[in-house]
Design a protein around this motif. Structure first.
Motif, PDB file in Angstrom:
ATOM      1  N   ARG A  39      47.688   7.402   5.135  1.00 56.61           N
ATOM      2  CA  ARG A  39      46.557   6.906   4.345  1.00 56.61           C
ATOM      3  C   ARG A  39      45.671   8.079   3.948  1.00 56.61           C
ATOM      4  NH1 ARG A  39      41.455   5.849   5.378  1.00 56.61           N
ATOM      5  NH2 ARG A  39      40.346   4.338   4.096  1.00 56.61           N
ATOM      6  N   VAL A  40      45.252   8.092   2.684  1.00 56.04           N
ATOM      7  CA  VAL A  40      44.346   9.137   2.198  1.00 56.04           C
ATOM      8  C   VAL A  40      42.945   8.808   2.700  1.00 56.04           C
ATOM      9  CG1 VAL A  40      43.406  10.300   0.175  1.00 56.04           C
ATOM     10  CG2 VAL A  40      45.804   9.581   0.187  1.00 56.04           C
ATOM     11  N   ALA A  41      42.484   9.585   3.668  1.00 54.93           N
ATOM     12  CA  ALA A  41      41.202   9.341   4.326  1.00 54.93           C
ATOM     13  C   ALA A  41      40.027   9.901   3.538  1.00 54.93           C
ATOM     14  CB  ALA A  41      41.219   9.941   5.732  1.00 54.93           C
ATOM     15  N   GLY A  42      40.278  10.902   2.707  1.00 57.30           N
ATOM     16  CA  GLY A  42      39.210  11.508   1.915  1.00 57.30           C
ATOM     17  C   GLY A  42      39.786  12.372   0.817  1.00 57.30           C
ATOM     18  N   THR A  43      39.028  12.539  -0.253  1.00 58.80           N
ATOM     19  CA  THR A  43      39.474  13.353  -1.386  1.00 58.80           C
ATOM     20  C   THR A  43      38.329  14.241  -1.848  1.00 58.80           C
ATOM     21  OG1 THR A  43      38.808  11.708  -3.042  1.00 58.80           O
ATOM     22  CG2 THR A  43      41.054  11.534  -2.180  1.00 58.80           C
ATOM     23  N   ARG A  44      38.694  15.320  -2.517  1.00 64.52           N
ATOM     24  CA  ARG A  44      37.676  16.199  -3.091  1.00 64.52           C
ATOM     25  C   ARG A  44      38.267  16.987  -4.235  1.00 64.52           C
ATOM     26  NH1 ARG A  44      35.031  21.512  -1.818  1.00 64.52           N
ATOM     27  NH2 ARG A  44      33.144  21.402  -3.057  1.00 64.52           N
ATOM     28  N   TYR A  45      37.584  16.934  -5.385  1.00 63.67           N
ATOM     29  CA  TYR A  45      37.917  17.782  -6.516  1.00 63.67           C
ATOM     30  C   TYR A  45      36.901  18.914  -6.514  1.00 63.67           C
ATOM     31  CZ  TYR A  45      38.252  19.426 -11.353  1.00 63.67           C
ATOM     32  OH  TYR A  45      38.381  20.207 -12.474  1.00 63.67           O
ATOM     33  N   ALA A  46      37.366  20.127  -6.242  1.00 59.42           N
ATOM     34  CA  ALA A  46      36.495  21.296  -6.169  1.00 59.42           C
ATOM     35  C   ALA A  46      36.550  22.044  -7.498  1.00 59.42           C
ATOM     36  CB  ALA A  46      36.903  22.180  -5.003  1.00 59.42           C
ATOM     37  N   GLY A  47      36.012  21.416  -8.523  1.00 60.39           N
ATOM     38  CA  GLY A  47      36.086  21.939  -9.887  1.00 60.39           C
ATOM     39  C   GLY A  47      35.467  23.304 -10.083  1.00 60.39           C
ATOM     40  N   SER A  48      34.484  23.666  -9.274  1.00 59.85           N
ATOM     41  CA  SER A  48      33.844  24.970  -9.442  1.00 59.85           C
ATOM     42  C   SER A  48      34.443  26.034  -8.526  1.00 59.85           C
ATOM     43  CB  SER A  48      32.336  24.850  -9.197  1.00 59.85           C
ATOM     44  OG  SER A  48      32.091  24.399  -7.889  1.00 59.85           O
ATOM     45  N   SER A  49      35.405  25.662  -7.704  1.00 56.47           N
ATOM     46  CA  SER A  49      36.072  26.628  -6.824  1.00 56.47           C
ATOM     47  C   SER A  49      37.206  27.328  -7.555  1.00 56.47           C
ATOM     48  CB  SER A  49      36.640  25.921  -5.590  1.00 56.47           C
ATOM     49  OG  SER A  49      35.609  25.398  -4.808  1.00 56.47           O
ATOM     50  N   ASN A  50      37.633  28.467  -7.039  1.00 54.01           N
ATOM     51  CA  ASN A  50      38.725  29.235  -7.614  1.00 54.01           C
ATOM     52  C   ASN A  50      39.987  28.382  -7.704  1.00 54.01           C
ATOM     53  OD1 ASN A  50      40.116  31.456  -8.615  1.00 54.01           O
ATOM     54  ND2 ASN A  50      40.608  32.222  -6.576  1.00 54.01           N
ATOM     55  N   GLY A  51      40.539  28.191  -8.892  1.00 53.23           N
ATOM     56  CA  GLY A  51      41.742  27.390  -9.097  1.00 53.23           C
ATOM     57  C   GLY A  51      41.470  25.908  -9.242  1.00 53.23           C
ATOM     58  N   SER A  52      40.213  25.506  -9.113  1.00 54.34           N
ATOM     59  CA  SER A  52      39.796  24.097  -9.241  1.00 54.34           C
ATOM     60  C   SER A  52      40.736  23.133  -8.520  1.00 54.34           C
ATOM     61  CB  SER A  52      39.671  23.716 -10.718  1.00 54.34           C
ATOM     62  OG  SER A  52      38.714  24.522 -11.361  1.00 54.34           O
ATOM     63  N   PRO A  53      40.904  23.279  -7.216  1.00 55.83           N
ATOM     64  CA  PRO A  53      41.850  22.432  -6.488  1.00 55.83           C
ATOM     65  C   PRO A  53      41.326  21.013  -6.259  1.00 55.83           C
ATOM     66  CG  PRO A  53      40.674  23.822  -4.959  1.00 55.83           C
ATOM     67  CD  PRO A  53      40.238  24.240  -6.337  1.00 55.83           C
ATOM     68  N   THR A  54      42.273  20.086  -6.128  1.00 57.68           N
ATOM     69  CA  THR A  54      41.975  18.728  -5.685  1.00 57.68           C
ATOM     70  C   THR A  54      42.654  18.568  -4.337  1.00 57.68           C
ATOM     71  OG1 THR A  54      41.897  17.881  -7.944  1.00 57.68           O
ATOM     72  CG2 THR A  54      42.204  16.271  -6.187  1.00 57.68           C
ATOM     73  N   PHE A  55      41.909  18.086  -3.349  1.00 55.80           N
ATOM     74  CA  PHE A  55      42.428  17.899  -2.005  1.00 55.80           C
ATOM     75  C   PHE A  55      42.526  16.409  -1.695  1.00 55.80           C
ATOM     76  CE2 PHE A  55      39.988  21.856  -2.041  1.00 55.80           C
ATOM     77  CZ  PHE A  55      40.926  22.763  -1.562  1.00 55.80           C
ATOM     78  N   LEU A  56      43.688  15.985  -1.239  1.00 53.69           N
ATOM     79  CA  LEU A  56      43.878  14.639  -0.713  1.00 53.69           C
ATOM     80  C   LEU A  56      44.105  14.813   0.778  1.00 53.69           C
ATOM     81  CD1 LEU A  56      46.467  13.256  -3.328  1.00 53.69           C
ATOM     82  CD2 LEU A  56      43.961  13.251  -3.483  1.00 53.69           C
ATOM     83  N   ASN A  57      43.140  14.424   1.586  1.00 57.97           N
ATOM     84  CA  ASN A  57      43.233  14.591   3.041  1.00 57.97           C
ATOM     85  C   ASN A  57      43.811  13.319   3.640  1.00 57.97           C
ATOM     86  OD1 ASN A  57      42.068  17.242   3.151  1.00 57.97           O
ATOM     87  ND2 ASN A  57      40.159  16.271   2.580  1.00 57.97           N
ATOM     88  N   VAL A  58      44.953  13.457   4.267  1.00 57.52           N
ATOM     89  CA  VAL A  58      45.710  12.320   4.773  1.00 57.52           C
ATOM     90  C   VAL A  58      45.518  12.199   6.285  1.00 57.52           C
ATOM     91  CG1 VAL A  58      48.022  11.319   4.976  1.00 57.52           C
ATOM     92  CG2 VAL A  58      47.379  12.571   2.897  1.00 57.52           C
ATOM     93  N   GLY A  59      45.371  10.956   6.738  1.00 57.81           N
ATOM     94  CA  GLY A  59      45.209  10.683   8.163  1.00 57.81           C
ATOM     95  C   GLY A  59      43.765  10.712   8.574  1.00 57.81           C
ATOM     96  N   VAL A  60      43.180  11.905   8.576  1.00 56.89           N
ATOM     97  CA  VAL A  60      41.759  12.094   8.862  1.00 56.89           C
ATOM     98  C   VAL A  60      41.187  13.031   7.801  1.00 56.89           C
ATOM     99  CG1 VAL A  60      41.887  11.633  11.343  1.00 56.89           C
ATOM    100  CG2 VAL A  60      42.269  13.946  10.513  1.00 56.89           C
ATOM    101  N   ASP A  61      39.895  12.929   7.564  1.00 60.96           N
ATOM    102  CA  ASP A  61      39.280  13.694   6.483  1.00 60.96           C
ATOM    103  C   ASP A  61      38.867  15.094   6.928  1.00 60.96           C
ATOM    104  OD1 ASP A  61      38.350  14.166   3.926  1.00 60.96           O
ATOM    105  OD2 ASP A  61      36.609  12.847   4.073  1.00 60.96           O
ATOM    106  N   TYR A  62      38.651  15.948   5.949  1.00 62.05           N
ATOM    107  CA  TYR A  62      38.079  17.274   6.151  1.00 62.05           C
ATOM    108  C   TYR A  62      36.716  17.096   6.786  1.00 62.05           C
ATOM    109  CZ  TYR A  62      36.092  21.823   4.997  1.00 62.05           C
ATOM    110  OH  TYR A  62      35.502  23.049   5.070  1.00 62.05           O
TER     111      TYR A  62
END
Length: 138
Positions: free
Chosen positions: A58-81
């Motif tokens: 289960r995706v416990a949390g997500t984050r689009y880091a648009g202003s970070s280098n490479g603009s990554p999107t994180f899907l944290n599974v199980g437990v969140d960041y």
């Protein structure tokens, strides 16, 4: 004679890979239609580093880091960041359009993802380059 030399020059240019192709991360051949058959729980992903695997959770949390280098999107599974026990699906900005808004699309959903399991700062992850790598189960 000039035509033959011109054609030989074209063949040489085509045969030499570009510098950018040589610096890209290796591509992983993922089957076109993802099946969750044989999927492993996100909790066991750390034991599969260096292998191609299908991970489920289960995706416990997500984050689009648009202003970070490479603009990554994180899907944290199980437990969140920032929990270091999490499993992360990473989507870089150049692949983001294929997923729509992944931080919204996958949040709270149970997914399976297939790809090369790697580790970043001790957290297992898969870099998703195409939407076919991720299947929503519920």
């Amino acid at each position: 004679m000039k035509r033959v030399a011109f054609l030989c020059a074209i063949a040489v240019v085509v045969a030499i890979p570009s510098a950018t192709a040589a610096t890209r991360a290796p591509s992983v051949n993922i089957q076109a239609s993802l099946s969750c058959s044989g999927a492993v729980s996100w909790q066991k992903a750390g034991s599969l580093i260096g292998r191609i695997a299908t991970i489920q959770g289960r995706v416990a949390g997500t984050r689009y880091a648009g202003s970070s280098n490479g603009s990554p999107t994180f899907l944290n599974v199980g437990v969140d960041y920032p929990n270091p026990s999490r499993f992360t699906v990473l989507i870089w900005v150049e692949n983001r359009v294929a997923f729509g808004r992944p931080e919204v699309r996958y949040r709270g959903r149970t997914i399976c993802v297939r790809g090369l399991v790697t580790s970043y700062q001790g957290v297992p992850e898969i870099v998703a380059r195409s939407a076919e790598q991720i299947k929503i189960i519920r």
